[in-house]
Design a protein around this motif. Structure first.
Motif, PDB file in Angstrom:
ATOM      1  N   UNK A 260      23.884 -27.998  27.689  1.00  0.00           N
ATOM      2  CA  UNK A 260      22.945 -29.006  27.186  1.00  0.00           C
ATOM      3  C   UNK A 260      23.671 -30.124  26.452  1.00  0.00           C
ATOM      4  N   UNK A 261      24.798 -29.821  25.806  1.00  0.00           N
ATOM      5  CA  UNK A 261      25.598 -30.878  25.181  1.00  0.00           C
ATOM      6  C   UNK A 261      26.136 -31.842  26.233  1.00  0.00           C
ATOM      7  N   UNK A 262      26.578 -31.313  27.378  1.00  0.00           N
ATOM      8  CA  UNK A 262      27.032 -32.179  28.469  1.00  0.00           C
ATOM      9  C   UNK A 262      25.895 -33.038  29.002  1.00  0.00           C
ATOM     10  N   UNK A 263      24.739 -32.428  29.184  1.00  0.00           N
ATOM     11  CA  UNK A 263      23.598 -33.183  29.676  1.00  0.00           C
ATOM     12  C   UNK A 263      23.177 -34.267  28.694  1.00  0.00           C
ATOM     13  N   UNK A 264      23.228 -33.961  27.418  1.00  0.00           N
ATOM     14  CA  UNK A 264      22.832 -34.939  26.409  1.00  0.00           C
ATOM     15  C   UNK A 264      23.802 -36.113  26.384  1.00  0.00           C
ATOM     16  N   UNK A 265      25.087 -35.848  26.586  1.00  0.00           N
ATOM     17  CA  UNK A 265      26.071 -36.929  26.592  1.00  0.00           C
ATOM     18  C   UNK A 265      25.863 -37.867  27.775  1.00  0.00           C
ATOM     19  N   UNK A 266      25.362 -37.358  28.887  1.00  0.00           N
ATOM     20  CA  UNK A 266      25.113 -38.169  30.072  1.00  0.00           C
ATOM     21  C   UNK A 266      23.669 -38.651  30.170  1.00  0.00           C
ATOM     22  N   UNK A 267      22.858 -38.373  29.142  1.00  0.00           N
ATOM     23  CA  UNK A 267      21.439 -38.729  29.145  1.00  0.00           C
ATOM     24  C   UNK A 267      20.749 -38.221  30.411  1.00  0.00           C
ATOM     25  N   UNK A 293       9.868 -30.051  34.391  1.00  0.00           N
ATOM     26  CA  UNK A 293      10.342 -31.375  34.020  1.00  0.00           C
ATOM     27  C   UNK A 293      11.826 -31.279  33.666  1.00  0.00           C
ATOM     28  N   UNK A 294      12.585 -32.389  33.756  1.00  0.00           N
ATOM     29  CA  UNK A 294      13.986 -32.346  33.303  1.00  0.00           C
ATOM     30  C   UNK A 294      14.053 -31.980  31.827  1.00  0.00           C
ATOM     31  N   UNK A 295      14.915 -31.040  31.495  1.00  0.00           N
ATOM     32  CA  UNK A 295      15.021 -30.542  30.123  1.00  0.00           C
ATOM     33  C   UNK A 295      16.489 -30.364  29.765  1.00  0.00           C
ATOM     34  N   UNK A 296      16.777 -30.476  28.450  1.00  0.00           N
ATOM     35  CA  UNK A 296      18.123 -30.202  27.937  1.00  0.00           C
ATOM     36  C   UNK A 296      18.060 -29.592  26.536  1.00  0.00           C
ATOM     37  N   UNK A 297      16.961 -28.946  26.233  1.00  0.00           N
ATOM     38  CA  UNK A 297      16.786 -28.277  24.942  1.00  0.00           C
ATOM     39  C   UNK A 297      17.046 -26.787  25.137  1.00  0.00           C
ATOM     40  N   UNK A 298      18.157 -26.252  24.604  1.00  0.00           N
ATOM     41  CA  UNK A 298      18.458 -24.824  24.845  1.00  0.00           C
ATOM     42  C   UNK A 298      17.411 -23.879  24.265  1.00  0.00           C
ATOM     43  N   UNK A 299      16.772 -24.261  23.162  1.00  0.00           N
ATOM     44  CA  UNK A 299      15.767 -23.379  22.565  1.00  0.00           C
ATOM     45  C   UNK A 299      14.544 -23.230  23.461  1.00  0.00           C
ATOM     46  N   UNK A 325      23.927 -26.316  36.335  1.00  0.00           N
ATOM     47  CA  UNK A 325      22.750 -27.149  36.590  1.00  0.00           C
ATOM     48  C   UNK A 325      22.845 -27.652  38.025  1.00  0.00           C
ATOM     49  N   UNK A 326      22.113 -26.997  38.922  1.00  0.00           N
ATOM     50  CA  UNK A 326      22.202 -27.316  40.338  1.00  0.00           C
ATOM     51  C   UNK A 326      21.594 -28.677  40.635  1.00  0.00           C
ATOM     52  N   UNK A 327      20.516 -29.001  39.972  1.00  0.00           N
ATOM     53  CA  UNK A 327      19.848 -30.290  40.174  1.00  0.00           C
ATOM     54  C   UNK A 327      19.653 -30.951  38.829  1.00  0.00           C
ATOM     55  N   UNK A 328      20.109 -32.191  38.734  1.00  0.00           N
ATOM     56  CA  UNK A 328      20.069 -32.938  37.475  1.00  0.00           C
ATOM     57  C   UNK A 328      19.353 -34.256  37.725  1.00  0.00           C
ATOM     58  N   UNK A 329      18.507 -34.653  36.778  1.00  0.00           N
ATOM     59  CA  UNK A 329      17.781 -35.907  36.866  1.00  0.00           C
ATOM     60  C   UNK A 329      17.973 -36.695  35.571  1.00  0.00           C
ATOM     61  N   UNK A 330      17.868 -38.027  35.635  1.00  0.00           N
ATOM     62  CA  UNK A 330      18.019 -38.832  34.410  1.00  0.00           C
ATOM     63  C   UNK A 330      16.960 -38.468  33.370  1.00  0.00           C
ATOM     64  N   UNK A 331      17.385 -38.411  32.127  1.00  0.00           N
ATOM     65  CA  UNK A 331      16.487 -38.115  31.011  1.00  0.00           C
ATOM     66  C   UNK A 331      16.933 -38.946  29.819  1.00  0.00           C
ATOM     67  N   UNK A 332      16.537 -40.218  29.756  1.00  0.00           N
ATOM     68  CA  UNK A 332      16.975 -41.071  28.648  1.00  0.00           C
ATOM     69  C   UNK A 332      16.375 -40.625  27.329  1.00  0.00           C
ATOM     70  N   UNK A 333      17.022 -41.026  26.282  1.00  0.00           N
ATOM     71  CA  UNK A 333      16.551 -40.701  24.940  1.00  0.00           C
ATOM     72  C   UNK A 333      15.291 -41.498  24.661  1.00  0.00           C
ATOM     73  N   UNK A 334      14.274 -40.836  24.120  1.00  0.00           N
ATOM     74  CA  UNK A 334      13.015 -41.505  23.805  1.00  0.00           C
ATOM     75  C   UNK A 334      12.442 -40.936  22.524  1.00  0.00           C
ATOM     76  N   UNK A 335      11.606 -41.743  21.881  1.00  0.00           N
ATOM     77  CA  UNK A 335      10.967 -41.329  20.640  1.00  0.00           C
ATOM     78  C   UNK A 335       9.823 -40.371  20.954  1.00  0.00           C
ATOM     79  N   UNK A 336       9.830 -39.193  20.355  1.00  0.00           N
ATOM     80  CA  UNK A 336       8.797 -38.186  20.570  1.00  0.00           C
ATOM     81  C   UNK A 336       7.966 -38.075  19.300  1.00  0.00           C
ATOM     82  N   UNK A 337       6.671 -38.338  19.422  1.00  0.00           N
ATOM     83  CA  UNK A 337       5.781 -38.260  18.269  1.00  0.00           C
ATOM     84  C   UNK A 337       5.333 -36.818  18.051  1.00  0.00           C
ATOM     85  N   UNK A 338       4.857 -36.561  16.856  1.00  0.00           N
ATOM     86  CA  UNK A 338       4.374 -35.207  16.538  1.00  0.00           C
ATOM     87  C   UNK A 338       3.118 -34.865  17.324  1.00  0.00           C
ATOM     88  N   UNK A 339       2.333 -35.906  17.667  1.00  0.00           N
ATOM     89  CA  UNK A 339       1.062 -35.649  18.351  1.00  0.00           C
ATOM     90  C   UNK A 339       1.256 -35.403  19.831  1.00  0.00           C
TER      91      UNK A 339
END
Length: 484
Positions: A260-267, A293-299, A325-339
């Motif tokens: 997930x650290x590798x995925x996060x570095x490549x967004x 959905x594309x995910x990179x959260x280990x928890x 990770x056999x299949x990888x898709x773009x996952x840019x950083x975005x603001x996630x609200x609590x709601x």
């Protein structure tokens, strides 16, 4: 690069790269071309040698080519597959030297400075390259020189010619510049180099002199090798075999954090994960996880592996674990609200859990479609591979349940007061309508061959709320849906 060593560059030009790629799998002894659509016209993109021998050329209209060559075999070109094939050739060419770049859509450039002696010299090295490519079914023209421009010029216009004897088109110039130089009587590179530079710069711009200096070595030109794509895979070799489910999950967690650290570095985000467990008897078992959905959260990802890991037979123990990770898709950083963000993540996790049991393609949702025909106004798509549509716009209400039209015995162009439907005797209490819907004339639908339909919302005294229609062109009454 190397102090005191003469720089040497090799240019590989594949004049029939596109057709060679296709004919390697399906060879033919007939004229063969690949076509592309340009400005609403189909034109020849690439030809084999038989088609060129019959007078066909690139850019020629496909209709004219068929007139000249009636037995012509054609196929639409795939520019994406050609680019991937050229990328594969670039990776293959790194066996000769580490600095390999892509030249246009059909060429490679290699900086072989300091590498030729490893293959017995420059001549044996180029011969081996040509032999291997010929054995793979690829036609290639090879040029070598002290500069990148000189190597390209010899690959396209003569491998053994002196650089000053080659035409000015060998300097990688635009066709307009080449035509202008030829009208001035400057046809070779030697003639161009002997001409005063100031008038050339005023008439043709500085790009002409830059290309000339690059070919002659007076101005450097960098060869930038293409970056290798990131590899999303980690491996853990264990000192002692393990067999407990908790131990396997702990090892998978360690790998998942690094992945997930590798995925996060490549967004990027993982869409398909494969956990490979190798036992001490050299047998391997795999646990595949397909995410909604594309995910990179280990928890969030780790608990989803629990069901698959619990079904693994550890045998006498597992000594190596690999996560990829056999299949990888773009996952840019975005603001996630609590709601919104947390609830969407929980929904994705639920879809993944259900999809693990029954398959992601079986978890489906309805999407609106551009059609005014009731049964064509929606699509059914897998939830994991589609986006939810926020607003369903309908000028008139539609029933909750929609089914194929069922006939009702009645006469007249208004809803009948008494009628029978599904062996039930019903009485009309209130009717709202009509809503006229015309068939889509560009589609031949057997269900709409009766012509126009006048739809009514009929509320019966027995509690049924039906969606009925009358066909005025072919008189008859039908029930097609039921409201809640």
């Amino acid at each position: 690069m190397f102090d005191g060593m003469q720089k040497r560059v090799v240019s590989l030009w594949f004049p029939r790269l596109a057709t060679d790629r296709v004919l390697r799998a399906r060879p033919t002894d007939r004229p063969f071309v690949l076509t592309v659509v340009e400005k609403n016209a189909s034109r020849l993109h690439c030809l084999n040698d038989i088609a060129e021998g019959q007078g066909l050329y690139r850019g020629m209209s496909f209709a004219d080519a068929r007139a000249f060559c009636p037995d012509l075999v054609s196929q639409p070109a795939s520019l994406d597959q050609e680019a991937r094939f050229l990328g594969g050739l670039r990776r293959w060419a790194t066996r000769w030297c580490p600095w390999v770049g892509i030249e246009g859509r059909d060429g490679l450039v290699l900086d072989i400075t300091g590498s030729a002696h490893l293959f017995g010299g420059e001549g044996p090295m180029l011969g081996a390259i040509r032999q291997r490519l010929s054995r793979a079914g690829l036609s290639v023209r090879i040029g070598c020189g002290d500069t990148r421009g000189a190597a390209w010029a010899r690959a396209h216009y003569g491998p053994d010619a002196a650089l000053t004897d080659l035409p000015v088109a060998a300097l990688r110039l635009d066709q307009g510049v080449v035509s202008g130089l030829q009208r001035m009587g400057l046809r070779s590179i030697g003639q161009l180099a002997a001409t005063p530079r100031a008038p050339l710069a005023r008439r043709f711009g500085r790009g002409l002199l830059m290309r000339l200096d690059q070919a002659l070595g007076d101005q450097p030109e960098q060869i930038s090798p293409a970056a290798e794509p990131p590899h999303y895979g980690l491996r853990l070799t264990l000192p002692d075999p393990i067999g407990l489910e908790s131990d396997v999950m702990n090892a998978a967690e360690r790998l998942l954090i690094g992945l997930c650290d590798k995925l996060r570095a490549q967004q990027a985000g993982a869409r398909v994960l494969c956990l490979t467990l190798r036992r001490v008897d050299s047998q391997a078992q795999q646990v595949e996880l397909r995410l909604a959905r594309p995910m990179r959260d280990p928890d969030r990802i780790l608990p989803l592996f629990q069901r698959g890991v619990s079904q693994v037979d550890a045998g006498f123990g597992i000594d190596q674990i690999r996560l990829e990770a056999v299949r990888v898709e773009p996952l840019p950083v975005e603001q996630i609200t609590h709601a919104g963000g947390h609830d969407q993540g929980r929904l994705d996790d639920l879809i993944t859990r259900i999809g693990t049991r029954i398959g992601l393609e079986h978890v489906q949702r309805f999407l609106p479609a551009e059609s005014h025909i009731p049964e064509r106004a929606f699509l059914i798509a897998p939830t994991a591979y589609s986006q939810a549509y926020g607003g369903w716009v309908s000028s008139n209400p539609r029933p909750v349940v929609l089914f194929p039209p069922e006939p009702v015995i009645a006469t007249g162009n208004r809803p009948p007061e008494y009628f029978r439907w599904r062996r039930m005797a019903l009485q009309t209490g209130r009717a709202t309508g009509p809503e006229r819907i015309a068939p889509e004339w560009w589609l031949d639908d057997p269900g709409w061959r009766s012509g126009l339909r006048d739809y009514w919302r009929v509320e019966t005294l027995q509690g049924r709320r039906l969606w009925m229609f009358h066909t005025p062109q072919n008189p008859g009454w039908f029930v097609q849906g039921e409201f809640a």
